[in-house]
Motif scaffolding. Structure first.
Motif, PDB file in Angstrom:
ATOM      1  N   PHE A 199       0.755  -1.152   0.026  1.00 30.34           N
ATOM      2  CA  PHE A 199       0.023   0.063   0.117  1.00 30.34           C
ATOM      3  C   PHE A 199       1.049   1.376  -0.022  1.00 30.34           C
ATOM      4  O   PHE A 199       0.715   2.106  -0.876  1.00 30.34           O
ATOM      5  CB  PHE A 199      -0.931  -0.045   1.194  1.00 30.34           C
ATOM      6  CG  PHE A 199      -2.051   1.135   1.303  1.00 30.34           C
ATOM      7  CD1 PHE A 199      -3.099   0.908   0.286  1.00 30.34           C
ATOM      8  CD2 PHE A 199      -1.906   2.062   2.087  1.00 30.34           C
ATOM      9  CE1 PHE A 199      -4.195   2.059   0.403  1.00 30.34           C
ATOM     10  CE2 PHE A 199      -2.778   3.068   2.227  1.00 30.34           C
ATOM     11  CZ  PHE A 199      -3.853   3.076   1.397  1.00 30.34           C
ATOM     12  N   TRP A 200       1.829   1.010   0.862  1.00 28.63           N
ATOM     13  CA  TRP A 200       2.702   2.510   0.916  1.00 28.63           C
ATOM     14  C   TRP A 200       3.491   2.579  -0.433  1.00 28.63           C
ATOM     15  O   TRP A 200       3.570   3.738  -0.906  1.00 28.63           O
ATOM     16  CB  TRP A 200       3.853   1.931   1.976  1.00 28.63           C
ATOM     17  CG  TRP A 200       4.487   3.339   2.569  1.00 28.63           C
ATOM     18  CD1 TRP A 200       4.148   4.191   3.702  1.00 28.63           C
ATOM     19  CD2 TRP A 200       5.704   3.846   2.024  1.00 28.63           C
ATOM     20  NE1 TRP A 200       4.853   5.393   3.656  1.00 28.63           N
ATOM     21  CE2 TRP A 200       5.926   5.134   2.703  1.00 28.63           C
ATOM     22  CE3 TRP A 200       6.431   3.723   0.777  1.00 28.63           C
ATOM     23  CZ2 TRP A 200       7.111   6.106   2.549  1.00 28.63           C
ATOM     24  CZ3 TRP A 200       7.432   4.618   0.413  1.00 28.63           C
ATOM     25  CH2 TRP A 200       7.812   5.636   1.157  1.00 28.63           C
ATOM     26  N   ALA A 201       4.011   1.469  -0.948  1.00 27.30           N
ATOM     27  CA  ALA A 201       4.796   1.750  -2.261  1.00 27.30           C
ATOM     28  C   ALA A 201       3.969   2.113  -3.324  1.00 27.30           C
ATOM     29  O   ALA A 201       4.442   2.960  -4.247  1.00 27.30           O
ATOM     30  CB  ALA A 201       5.498   0.630  -2.568  1.00 27.30           C
ATOM     31  N   GLY A 202       2.585   1.540  -3.361  1.00 27.39           N
ATOM     32  CA  GLY A 202       1.757   2.099  -4.298  1.00 27.39           C
ATOM     33  C   GLY A 202       1.358   3.525  -4.251  1.00 27.39           C
ATOM     34  O   GLY A 202       1.382   4.138  -5.162  1.00 27.39           O
ATOM     35  N   LEU A 203       1.169   3.791  -3.077  1.00 27.50           N
ATOM     36  CA  LEU A 203       0.679   5.270  -2.951  1.00 27.50           C
ATOM     37  C   LEU A 203       1.975   6.287  -3.154  1.00 27.50           C
ATOM     38  O   LEU A 203       1.878   7.283  -3.874  1.00 27.50           O
ATOM     39  CB  LEU A 203       0.616   5.697  -1.591  1.00 27.50           C
ATOM     40  CG  LEU A 203      -0.871   5.294  -0.909  1.00 27.50           C
ATOM     41  CD1 LEU A 203      -0.995   5.456   0.551  1.00 27.50           C
ATOM     42  CD2 LEU A 203      -2.171   6.001  -1.719  1.00 27.50           C
ATOM     43  N   PHE A 204       3.352   5.682  -3.031  1.00 29.39           N
ATOM     44  CA  PHE A 204       4.466   6.567  -3.127  1.00 29.39           C
ATOM     45  C   PHE A 204       4.567   6.663  -4.297  1.00 29.39           C
ATOM     46  O   PHE A 204       4.829   7.864  -5.295  1.00 29.39           O
ATOM     47  CB  PHE A 204       5.841   5.771  -2.393  1.00 29.39           C
ATOM     48  CG  PHE A 204       6.854   6.441  -2.987  1.00 29.39           C
ATOM     49  CD1 PHE A 204       7.405   7.675  -2.413  1.00 29.39           C
ATOM     50  CD2 PHE A 204       7.790   5.739  -3.952  1.00 29.39           C
ATOM     51  CE1 PHE A 204       8.574   8.190  -2.892  1.00 29.39           C
ATOM     52  CE2 PHE A 204       9.019   6.097  -4.289  1.00 29.39           C
ATOM     53  CZ  PHE A 204       9.356   7.652  -3.897  1.00 29.39           C
ATOM     54  N   GLY A 205       4.498   5.546  -5.507  1.00 26.00           N
ATOM     55  CA  GLY A 205       4.442   5.636  -6.689  1.00 26.00           C
ATOM     56  C   GLY A 205       3.497   6.587  -7.568  1.00 26.00           C
ATOM     57  O   GLY A 205       3.723   7.459  -8.415  1.00 26.00           O
TER      58      GLY A 205
ATOM     59  N   SER B 228      -6.841   6.599  15.416  1.00 29.25           N
ATOM     60  CA  SER B 228      -7.381   7.068  14.301  1.00 29.25           C
ATOM     61  C   SER B 228      -6.416   7.680  13.295  1.00 29.25           C
ATOM     62  O   SER B 228      -6.883   8.152  12.282  1.00 29.25           O
ATOM     63  CB  SER B 228      -8.185   8.527  15.075  1.00 29.25           C
ATOM     64  OG  SER B 228      -7.277   9.277  15.640  1.00 29.25           O
ATOM     65  N   SER B 229      -5.016   7.916  13.858  1.00 25.55           N
ATOM     66  CA  SER B 229      -4.207   8.649  12.874  1.00 25.55           C
ATOM     67  C   SER B 229      -3.283   7.706  12.177  1.00 25.55           C
ATOM     68  O   SER B 229      -2.391   8.142  11.250  1.00 25.55           O
ATOM     69  CB  SER B 229      -3.539   9.594  13.807  1.00 25.55           C
ATOM     70  OG  SER B 229      -2.585   8.867  14.796  1.00 25.55           O
ATOM     71  N   TRP B 230      -3.387   6.488  12.450  1.00 26.13           N
ATOM     72  CA  TRP B 230      -2.230   5.257  11.718  1.00 26.13           C
ATOM     73  C   TRP B 230      -2.385   5.567  10.134  1.00 26.13           C
ATOM     74  O   TRP B 230      -1.357   5.462   9.441  1.00 26.13           O
ATOM     75  CB  TRP B 230      -2.263   3.972  12.175  1.00 26.13           C
ATOM     76  CG  TRP B 230      -3.318   3.167  11.867  1.00 26.13           C
ATOM     77  CD1 TRP B 230      -4.454   2.919  12.764  1.00 26.13           C
ATOM     78  CD2 TRP B 230      -3.627   2.435  10.738  1.00 26.13           C
ATOM     79  NE1 TRP B 230      -5.461   2.261  12.050  1.00 26.13           N
ATOM     80  CE2 TRP B 230      -5.071   1.892  10.841  1.00 26.13           C
ATOM     81  CE3 TRP B 230      -2.869   2.045   9.657  1.00 26.13           C
ATOM     82  CZ2 TRP B 230      -5.499   1.080   9.823  1.00 26.13           C
ATOM     83  CZ3 TRP B 230      -3.228   1.357   8.466  1.00 26.13           C
ATOM     84  CH2 TRP B 230      -4.727   0.776   8.708  1.00 26.13           C
ATOM     85  N   GLY B 231      -3.752   5.658   9.792  1.00 26.69           N
ATOM     86  CA  GLY B 231      -4.010   5.675   8.271  1.00 26.69           C
ATOM     87  C   GLY B 231      -3.357   7.035   7.631  1.00 26.69           C
ATOM     88  O   GLY B 231      -3.025   7.130   6.480  1.00 26.69           O
TER      89      GLY B 231
ATOM     90  N   LEU C 134       0.297   6.522   7.191  1.00 32.35           N
ATOM     91  CA  LEU C 134       0.402   5.615   6.297  1.00 32.35           C
ATOM     92  C   LEU C 134       0.169   6.272   4.765  1.00 32.35           C
ATOM     93  O   LEU C 134       0.677   6.250   3.684  1.00 32.35           O
ATOM     94  CB  LEU C 134      -0.689   4.304   6.195  1.00 32.35           C
ATOM     95  CG  LEU C 134      -0.394   3.197   5.479  1.00 32.35           C
ATOM     96  CD1 LEU C 134       0.982   2.478   5.768  1.00 32.35           C
ATOM     97  CD2 LEU C 134      -1.170   2.140   5.563  1.00 32.35           C
ATOM     98  N   LEU C 135      -0.770   7.313   4.885  1.00 33.12           N
ATOM     99  CA  LEU C 135      -0.905   7.992   3.686  1.00 33.12           C
ATOM    100  C   LEU C 135      -0.112   9.400   3.300  1.00 33.12           C
ATOM    101  O   LEU C 135       0.360   9.743   2.305  1.00 33.12           O
ATOM    102  CB  LEU C 135      -2.406   8.685   3.635  1.00 33.12           C
ATOM    103  CG  LEU C 135      -3.243   9.440   2.494  1.00 33.12           C
ATOM    104  CD1 LEU C 135      -3.430   8.567   1.432  1.00 33.12           C
ATOM    105  CD2 LEU C 135      -4.327  10.227   2.967  1.00 33.12           C
ATOM    106  N   GLY C 136      -0.089   9.959   4.630  1.00 36.93           N
ATOM    107  CA  GLY C 136       1.019  11.110   4.441  1.00 36.93           C
ATOM    108  C   GLY C 136       2.591  10.960   4.314  1.00 36.93           C
ATOM    109  O   GLY C 136       3.302  11.697   3.740  1.00 36.93           O
ATOM    110  N   SER C 137       3.162   9.877   4.954  1.00 36.67           N
ATOM    111  CA  SER C 137       4.552   9.608   4.765  1.00 36.67           C
ATOM    112  C   SER C 137       4.648   9.402   3.330  1.00 36.67           C
ATOM    113  O   SER C 137       5.850   9.850   2.894  1.00 36.67           O
ATOM    114  CB  SER C 137       4.903   8.407   5.459  1.00 36.67           C
ATOM    115  OG  SER C 137       4.158   7.416   5.294  1.00 36.67           O
ATOM    116  N   PRO C 138       4.256   8.542   2.316  1.00 38.10           N
ATOM    117  CA  PRO C 138       4.645   8.531   1.128  1.00 38.10           C
ATOM    118  C   PRO C 138       4.414   9.604   0.346  1.00 38.10           C
ATOM    119  O   PRO C 138       5.166  10.162  -0.673  1.00 38.10           O
ATOM    120  CB  PRO C 138       4.023   7.180   0.563  1.00 38.10           C
ATOM    121  CG  PRO C 138       2.529   7.029   1.441  1.00 38.10           C
ATOM    122  CD  PRO C 138       3.040   7.747   2.843  1.00 38.10           C
ATOM    123  N   LEU C 139       3.285  10.655   0.738  1.00 35.47           N
ATOM    124  CA  LEU C 139       2.972  11.858   0.034  1.00 35.47           C
ATOM    125  C   LEU C 139       4.390  12.670   0.375  1.00 35.47           C
ATOM    126  O   LEU C 139       4.772  13.364  -0.557  1.00 35.47           O
ATOM    127  CB  LEU C 139       1.754  12.470   0.583  1.00 35.47           C
ATOM    128  CG  LEU C 139       1.441  13.779   0.112  1.00 35.47           C
ATOM    129  CD1 LEU C 139       0.752  13.642  -1.183  1.00 35.47           C
ATOM    130  CD2 LEU C 139       0.528  14.609   0.964  1.00 35.47           C
TER     131      LEU C 139
END
Lengths: 259, 587
Positions: B62-68, B146-149, B152-157
């Motif tokens: 998921f992280w790699a996909g978002l990062f890409g 509430s914030s782990w997601g 997970l979204l903010g760090s690849p961004l």
């Protein structure tokens, strides 16, 4: 030690507890009886400081029930005990010890003593998620006693306990009371109240109908039969109807036999 | 046997009741958290390594996909300098403002449940800990959940943005501090709202939640209308500039989201004084918000708890028995026990706003996007492009449906929990319990998804054949996803857990989501490929693999047969597995 004075608790338009007075002295074992929905658990929650009364005062050892001082004097065993699934029984007891800020050496001895008392040695180092209801109940009893409370409040004490554990708990109640602790026990099991209690209070529709020793209650109601009949007379005056019972005259006969 | 006796009154009451230093209770609660975390990790490692590995692998993918995705997007935007410099601050401000609202909602709801409705909260209130310490302990848990997601979204961004901007190494540490401060602000405000709701609306918390969700939806619609009515050709420079004017509210200097975007952009550019300035503004406000929330908890937590607990028993529910009668008449062909089970689940669904509000928000947003299709100019594009967009829209609808079935349908059987014996002893065959849940799920899923997909196709100007094909596909997907969730829910139940969200994120729920994704991918690919090749052939007859009209008929027939076969297997196989599991289940 427990002083409930003129307490009323309203839930919207419903009056769960109505101008209730109750006093439990140090060294006394008080049984709190009443039908379902009579207001027993609400009263107990107010004594434990979990609910604020709409009117009246609740004091524990002279302190307001919701104060930290009152909570330090109190040990509470709820009808549905709570344990952390991912803690062992021993870790749970240690957590309670730490919360009360007890001396580590003294409390370690106390924990061992309680593990021995409640015969928890075989499972106390397993995670609580694997415990049966009775095992959980024993750990909760131990946790309520670990800080040597001056007031012990127990809601339905024998739920889920096997006969041996029930005997231990009953003996414990008596010994706690004899050593100066005020014990308030809410129960549906009239036999326990009859066997253990110094005084009995019967509550219905949020009002205290009668308090006193068993003999005092009997003489007040002019009834010398078992506590069950006394209880029914105070709370409804008749044995309840049983739907589909072939002999419907039973109720009348019974009522007749009492008069 | 020895009996432990209390200290026989040698100490005075005042001495026993002497206040415990708050540091003691804080230390005890910290130690409790440590023990719980350590034991949970040990259980995970010793119990199911497969589950743990699967969770970690899924997170990594998921992280790699978002990062890409983010990196590709930033690189694309980087091709246009004017666009690149102008739009980032708006994009980040809008993104963080949306996250702020979502975190506020989620932390508020979790904090409310943890403080006022959990058995642990009740237990802790009987301990000699001050209410602000109990709040601090539960707040940390709520913020984590509430914030782990968001992390997970903010760090690849942020990593993708940093790489695109050639940010200095310090940026990658700095953005973590930004995210933590931001989460604390949103969480603290959410917690304060939760405490106020408990004190002011102890009976009406769900109504407040519904009203807040409605207000958010109205806000999003108003915002959408603003974008919709912006004059000019979509995605052109002048249009974007006018859109920026209309979205200027997100740049208000008092929004924490604005401090985030301005500070992060400055840090990525190596403008350290500005970056530190915004970080300090954010962290100072995070501390202030947390202190305000803790003070509020100290003074109002017990009062709110007492009011919430006190008002629970006085609540009455409407039965809507007339609706029940209509349902019985409309579905007379189903066995009566099955109808009764469906009605039970429908009633539970209706009384749990967490279920239908999420459903409403996601499908509402999707509907709003589909209605905006003409504005985006897809309808005037080439047929192959429109066909591609129509399949993408269908896939998105199915993906959202799969999250719904994983989150709400999969846990249905587990939620019967310790009361399952009640159903098991009813005079009905056990498979009827599963069929009831299957029909319930299909019924709930079919109506909105069919409406959405037909809306999307109409807006794209698709022909009747494609609309019919897509509607049939959606029906197959609804049945398949329902079959998978009901079947696997029965095969991998978690009868000990009463929280559906925890059941959904467990091993069974994760597996259910993965199987659902594979199922959607198989069905959509089977049908989308021949359709795309056909439409491509209409524009470029010489293109490789392009299909002629007759070839399309043959391949489409084959694709329909294959997708029906996949649909049937996807529906029946999990249901059979589930039925067998339920029949073997010991009550």
């Amino acid at each position: 030690m427990i002083d409930v004075h003129g307490v009323t608790k309203r839930f919207g338009s419903k009056c769960a507890v109505d101008r209730l007075d109750l006093e439990v002295k140090a060294g006394e074992l008080f049984a709190f009886l009443g039908p379902n929905g009579a207001g027993k658990t609400t009263t107990i929650k107010m004594i434990c400081g979990l609910l604020a009364p709409t009117a009246g005062t609740v004091r524990i050892g002279g302190f307001e029930a919701s104060s930290l001082a009152a909570r330090q004097l109190l040990g509470y065993v709820p009808d549905q005990p709570y344990l952390y699934d991912k803690l062992t029984g021993r870790e749970f007891l240690r957590f309670v010890v730490e919360m009360y800020g007890l001396d580590p050496d003294r409390s370690a001895r106390r924990v061992l003593e309680l593990i021995d008392t409640f015969e928890m040695g075989d499972y106390v180092d397993d995670l609580c998620e694997s415990y049966s209801q009775g095992m959980k109940q024993r750990v909760v009893f131990a946790s309520a006693l670990v800080h040597e409370p001056r007031v012990l409040v127990v809601d339905e004490p024998l739920v889920g306990l096997d006969p041996r554990s029930a005997r231990i708990v009953k003996d414990l109640f008596v010994q706690q009371a004899r050593s100066g602790c005020a014990v308030l026990m809410s129960t549906h099991l009239l036999a326990i109240a009859e066997e253990l209690a110094d005084r009995i209070g019967i509550v219905d529709h949020g009002r205290m109908l009668a308090t006193g020793t068993l003999d005092e209650l009997r003489s007040r109601v002019q009834h010398h039969g078992p506590l069950e009949d006394l209880f029914l007379k105070l709370t409804g005056n008749l044995r309840p109807d049983v739907v589909g019972l072939p002999d419907s005259s039973m109720k009348t006969q019974h009522a007749g036999s009492r008069s | 046997m020895s009996l432990a006796l209390p200290n026989s009154g040698s100490e005075s009451l005042a001495a026993v009741a002497e206040p415990i230093p708050p540091a003691h209770t804080s230390r005890a609660l910290r130690h409790l958290r440590w023990c719980l975390t350590r034991n949970t990790i040990r259980s995970l490692l010793s119990g199911s390594r497969l589950r743990l590995s699967m969770i970690l692998v899924c997170c990594a993918i998921f992280w790699a996909g978002l990062f890409g995705l983010f990196w590709g997007g930033f690189e694309f935007m980087g091709m246009n300098d004017a666009l690149f410099n102008g739009i980032f601050e708006y994009l980040f401000s809008m993104f963080f403002l949306s996250i702020l609202v979502m975190l506020l909602f989620s932390t508020g709801i979790i904090t409310y449940t943890a403080l006022f409705h959990s058995r642990e909260g009740t237990f802790l209130l009987t301990m000699p800990a001050t209410t602000d310490r109990i709040f601090a302990y539960k707040f940390a848990e709520a913020v984590g959940l509430s914030s782990w997601g968001f992390f997970l979204l903010g760090s690849p961004l942020m990593v993708a943005y940093g790489l695109t901007m050639h940010a200095p190494p310090g940026f990658y540490l700095m953005f973590l501090a930004y995210l933590v401060s931001f989460v604390l602000i949103a969480g603290s405000i959410g917690a304060m709202v939760a405490i106020v709701v408990a004190n002011v609306f102890p009976k009406r918390q769900r109504m407040v939640l519904g009203a807040a969700a409605l207000a958010t939806i109205v806000g999003i619609i108003v915002l959408g209308i603003q974008v919709w009515t912006t004059p000019g050709e979509a995605l052109r420079g002048d249009w974007l500039s006018k859109v920026q004017d209309r979205l200027a509210f997100c740049q208000h200097p008092l929004w924490p989201s604005r401090w985030m975007s301005a500070g992060l952009i400055a840090s990525a550019r190596g403008e350290w004084p500005r970056g530190w300035y915004y970080l300090m503004v954010l962290s100072a406000h995070a501390g202030l918000c947390y202190l305000a929330a803790a003070a509020m908890a100290r003074d109002l937590y017990f009062r709110g708890y007492s009011r919430v607990q006190g008002n629970r028993s006085a609540r009455r529910r409407l039965g809507f028995y007339a609706v029940d009668a209509v349902f019985h008449r409309a579905f007379f062909f189903l066995p009566r026990p099955v109808r009764l089970l469906i009605l039970k689940d429908l009633r539970t669904f209706r009384r749990d706003p967490a279920q239908w509000s999420q459903f409403l928000i996601f499908f509402g947003l999707l509907g709003f996007y589909f209605m905006n299709i003409p504005r985006l100019g897809y309808a005037v594009q080439l047929p192959s492009w429109r066909n591609l967009v129509s399949f993408l829209n269908l896939s998105v609808t199915a993906l959202i449906l799969s999250t719904f079935t994983s989150r709400f349908i999969f846990p249905l059987l587990s939620l019967e929990g310790r009361n399952f014996w009640v159903l098991g002893l009813f005079p009905l065959r056990r498979e009827q319990i599963l069929w009831g849940k299957f029909v319930f799920s299909v019924g709930i899923a079919l109506l909105p998804t069919e409406l959405l997909v037909s809306l999307s196709d109409i807006m794209l100007g698709m022909g009747p054949l494609m609309i019919g094909l897509h509607m049939a596909m959606v029906a197959v997907l609804c049945m398949g996803l329902s079959g998978i969730s009901v079947g696997l829910g029965a095969r991998l139940p978690n009868l000990r857990e009463s929280d559906p969200s925890k059941i959904a994120v467990g091993f069974g729920g994760t597996l259910n989501l993965l199987v659902s994704l594979v199922f959607i991918f198989a069905i959509v690919t089977a049908l989308a490929v021949p359709c795309h090749l056909y439409f491509l052939g209409l524009e470029h007859p010489e293109a490789q693999f392009a299909l002629s009209h007759s070839g399309f008929r043959l391949w489409l027939s084959l694709a329909i047969t294959v997708s029906l076969l996949i649909g049937a297997v996807g529906t029946i196989l999990p249901l059979r597995i589930g039925i067998k599991a339920v029949q073997r289940m010991e009550l």
